[in-house]
Design a protein around this motif. Structure first.
Motif, PDB file in Angstrom:
ATOM      1  N   UNK A 160       0.813  -1.217   0.000  1.00  0.00           N
ATOM      2  CA  UNK A 160       0.000   0.000   0.000  1.00  0.00           C
ATOM      3  C   UNK A 160       0.843   1.262   0.000  1.00  0.00           C
ATOM      4  N   UNK A 161       2.085   1.164   0.490  1.00  0.00           N
ATOM      5  CA  UNK A 161       3.035   2.289   0.485  1.00  0.00           C
ATOM      6  C   UNK A 161       2.501   3.505   1.254  1.00  0.00           C
ATOM      7  N   UNK A 162       1.677   3.261   2.282  1.00  0.00           N
ATOM      8  CA  UNK A 162       1.381   4.351   3.198  1.00  0.00           C
ATOM      9  C   UNK A 162       2.675   4.826   3.845  1.00  0.00           C
ATOM     10  N   UNK A 163       3.592   3.892   4.036  1.00  0.00           N
ATOM     11  CA  UNK A 163       4.945   4.187   4.498  1.00  0.00           C
ATOM     12  C   UNK A 163       5.896   3.992   3.323  1.00  0.00           C
ATOM     13  N   UNK A 164       6.681   5.019   2.947  1.00  0.00           N
ATOM     14  CA  UNK A 164       7.463   4.957   1.713  1.00  0.00           C
ATOM     15  C   UNK A 164       8.786   4.211   1.867  1.00  0.00           C
ATOM     16  N   UNK A 165       8.750   3.096   2.590  1.00  0.00           N
ATOM     17  CA  UNK A 165       9.954   2.332   2.894  1.00  0.00           C
ATOM     18  C   UNK A 165       9.745   0.864   2.563  1.00  0.00           C
ATOM     19  N   UNK A 166      10.873   0.146   2.434  1.00  0.00           N
ATOM     20  CA  UNK A 166      10.804  -1.291   2.448  1.00  0.00           C
ATOM     21  C   UNK A 166      10.650  -1.781   3.879  1.00  0.00           C
ATOM     22  N   UNK A 167      10.362  -3.072   4.015  1.00  0.00           N
ATOM     23  CA  UNK A 167      10.161  -3.646   5.340  1.00  0.00           C
ATOM     24  C   UNK A 167      10.670  -5.080   5.351  1.00  0.00           C
ATOM     25  N   UNK A 168      11.414  -5.404   6.387  1.00  0.00           N
ATOM     26  CA  UNK A 168      11.868  -6.767   6.595  1.00  0.00           C
ATOM     27  C   UNK A 168      11.342  -7.286   7.913  1.00  0.00           C
ATOM     28  N   UNK A 169      10.618  -8.389   7.897  1.00  0.00           N
ATOM     29  CA  UNK A 169      10.066  -8.976   9.120  1.00  0.00           C
ATOM     30  C   UNK A 169      10.842 -10.246   9.460  1.00  0.00           C
ATOM     31  N   UNK A 170      10.688 -10.711  10.704  1.00  0.00           N
ATOM     32  CA  UNK A 170      11.364 -11.931  11.190  1.00  0.00           C
ATOM     33  C   UNK A 170      12.855 -11.876  10.853  1.00  0.00           C
ATOM     34  N   UNK A 171      13.448 -10.725  11.112  1.00  0.00           N
ATOM     35  CA  UNK A 171      14.785 -10.445  10.603  1.00  0.00           C
ATOM     36  C   UNK A 171      15.859 -11.308  11.255  1.00  0.00           C
ATOM     37  N   UNK A 172      15.608 -11.758  12.486  1.00  0.00           N
ATOM     38  CA  UNK A 172      16.609 -12.539  13.202  1.00  0.00           C
ATOM     39  C   UNK A 172      16.324 -14.033  13.204  1.00  0.00           C
ATOM     40  N   UNK A 173      15.186 -14.452  12.657  1.00  0.00           N
ATOM     41  CA  UNK A 173      14.797 -15.853  12.814  1.00  0.00           C
ATOM     42  C   UNK A 173      14.697 -16.625  11.505  1.00  0.00           C
ATOM     43  N   UNK A 174      14.695 -15.949  10.375  1.00  0.00           N
ATOM     44  CA  UNK A 174      14.569 -16.631   9.083  1.00  0.00           C
ATOM     45  C   UNK A 174      15.755 -16.221   8.215  1.00  0.00           C
ATOM     46  N   UNK A 175      16.604 -17.201   7.927  1.00  0.00           N
ATOM     47  CA  UNK A 175      17.946 -16.923   7.414  1.00  0.00           C
ATOM     48  C   UNK A 175      17.967 -16.168   6.086  1.00  0.00           C
ATOM     49  N   UNK A 176      16.941 -16.320   5.247  1.00  0.00           N
ATOM     50  CA  UNK A 176      16.979 -15.680   3.924  1.00  0.00           C
ATOM     51  C   UNK A 176      16.640 -14.187   3.957  1.00  0.00           C
ATOM     52  N   UNK A 177      16.014 -13.736   5.023  1.00  0.00           N
ATOM     53  CA  UNK A 177      15.433 -12.386   4.986  1.00  0.00           C
ATOM     54  C   UNK A 177      16.491 -11.287   4.988  1.00  0.00           C
ATOM     55  N   UNK A 178      17.460 -11.373   5.892  1.00  0.00           N
ATOM     56  CA  UNK A 178      18.465 -10.313   5.966  1.00  0.00           C
ATOM     57  C   UNK A 178      19.248 -10.177   4.657  1.00  0.00           C
ATOM     58  N   UNK A 179      19.813 -11.249   4.086  1.00  0.00           N
ATOM     59  CA  UNK A 179      20.563 -11.069   2.837  1.00  0.00           C
ATOM     60  C   UNK A 179      19.703 -10.587   1.675  1.00  0.00           C
ATOM     61  N   UNK A 180      18.434 -10.998   1.608  1.00  0.00           N
ATOM     62  CA  UNK A 180      17.587 -10.530   0.517  1.00  0.00           C
ATOM     63  C   UNK A 180      17.274  -9.045   0.671  1.00  0.00           C
ATOM     64  N   UNK A 181      17.002  -8.606   1.901  1.00  0.00           N
ATOM     65  CA  UNK A 181      16.807  -7.165   2.126  1.00  0.00           C
ATOM     66  C   UNK A 181      18.041  -6.403   1.674  1.00  0.00           C
ATOM     67  N   UNK A 182      19.209  -6.867   2.060  1.00  0.00           N
ATOM     68  CA  UNK A 182      20.430  -6.120   1.740  1.00  0.00           C
ATOM     69  C   UNK A 182      20.712  -6.106   0.240  1.00  0.00           C
ATOM     70  N   UNK A 183      20.485  -7.219  -0.436  1.00  0.00           N
ATOM     71  CA  UNK A 183      20.671  -7.239  -1.891  1.00  0.00           C
ATOM     72  C   UNK A 183      19.673  -6.294  -2.570  1.00  0.00           C
ATOM     73  N   UNK A 184      18.435  -6.321  -2.119  1.00  0.00           N
ATOM     74  CA  UNK A 184      17.403  -5.500  -2.751  1.00  0.00           C
ATOM     75  C   UNK A 184      17.658  -4.017  -2.536  1.00  0.00           C
ATOM     76  N   UNK A 185      18.090  -3.645  -1.350  1.00  0.00           N
ATOM     77  CA  UNK A 185      18.399  -2.232  -1.087  1.00  0.00           C
ATOM     78  C   UNK A 185      19.621  -1.801  -1.899  1.00  0.00           C
ATOM     79  N   UNK A 186      20.648  -2.617  -1.942  1.00  0.00           N
ATOM     80  CA  UNK A 186      21.847  -2.272  -2.712  1.00  0.00           C
ATOM     81  C   UNK A 186      21.524  -2.104  -4.196  1.00  0.00           C
ATOM     82  N   UNK A 187      20.635  -2.951  -4.716  1.00  0.00           N
ATOM     83  CA  UNK A 187      20.274  -2.896  -6.135  1.00  0.00           C
ATOM     84  C   UNK A 187      19.274  -1.798  -6.446  1.00  0.00           C
ATOM     85  N   UNK A 188      18.707  -1.174  -5.426  1.00  0.00           N
ATOM     86  CA  UNK A 188      17.677  -0.162  -5.650  1.00  0.00           C
ATOM     87  C   UNK A 188      16.294  -0.748  -5.863  1.00  0.00           C
TER      88      UNK A 188
END
Length: 248
Positions: A160-188
């Protein structure tokens, strides 16, 4: 009484084992209710279970948790058809809207079919506190990693983009989330992104992140932003300390 500013509490938590019921609302949900400014009556909370398939057994568990918490809980289901004739009135009459977890891709598709996004935005601007867990956190943002499509995480970017940011949930418990967030932010592929550990919540006033809250000691939030100062763009992650909420 509406909140004094548009408010969203986007979380990776909100439920805990109950003493007299299987589930209970944690400090995060109670804080969302507190932010609504409700006094002198039972807070009106609307649960939206779209992402989990509007499961009636789970709605019953939440109704029992709400009874013990002293909340008046309504459920907005979209399957097999909307459960209320006046969906706009239901949402605008709420103090808090709590969106459950599950498939954020399915949630967004069904909300588009039922024109629910504009109603959520209207409720938010009117002072209804919007909140939720997992898919119920991602939906308020531009998007983020999701397992909606299978165990290999992919991005959704049509939130909905009421908040103009990306969001990562379960950041410490699901191994794929942190690296995917970082790749996506780096790539724009994601803009500036805020993330939450399990048990943590991101509190926004308007579109500004004002505090990270948690009902689990040690959980916190993160700010992940794109740095283009070097030879190649990269993601820079900054931890955000969280305030521990009392156990209700």
């Amino acid at each position: 009484m509406p909140a004094d500013a548009p408010t969203i509490l986007a979380t990776s938590g909100g439920l805990r084992p109950g003493e007299r019921s299987r589930l209970a609302f944690s400090g995060l949900v109670h804080h969302a209710v507190e932010r609504s400014g409700t006094t002198g009556r039972a807070p009106r909370v609307v649960h939206v279970g779209t992402a989990g398939g509007d499961q009636r057994w789970f709605a019953a568990e939440l109704s029992e948790a709400a009874r013990h918490a002293g909340f008046h809980l309504d459920h907005l289901a979209l399957l097999p058809m909307p459960s209320h004739d006046d969906v706009r009135g239901l949402l605008l009459g709420a103090d808090v809207v709590w969106v459950g977890g599950g498939s954020v891709a399915g949630l967004l598709a069904l909300w588009r079919l039922h024109d629910l996004g504009p109603l959520m935005a209207e409720a938010w601007r009117a002072g209804v506190v919007l909140s939720g867990v997992s898919a119920g956190s991602l939906c308020w943002h531009v998007g983020g990693p999701t397992d909606s499509f299978g165990p290999d995480l992919r991005l959704v970017t049509d939130g909905l983009a009421l908040l103009p940011y990306g969001n990562g949930v379960h950041y410490d418990s699901e191994a794929q989330r942190r690296p995917l967030v970082q790749r996506a932010v780096a790539a724009g592929d994601l803009p500036l992104t805020y993330c939450s550990d399990d048990g943590a919540g991101l509190l926004y006033r308007g579109t500004e992140l004002v505090e990270v809250l948690t009902d689990r000691p040690g959980a916190r939030g993160y700010r992940v932003e794109r740095d283009t100062s070097g030879a190649a763009p990269r993601a820079v992650e900054s931890p955000l300390e969280a305030r521990l909420l009392p156990q209700p």
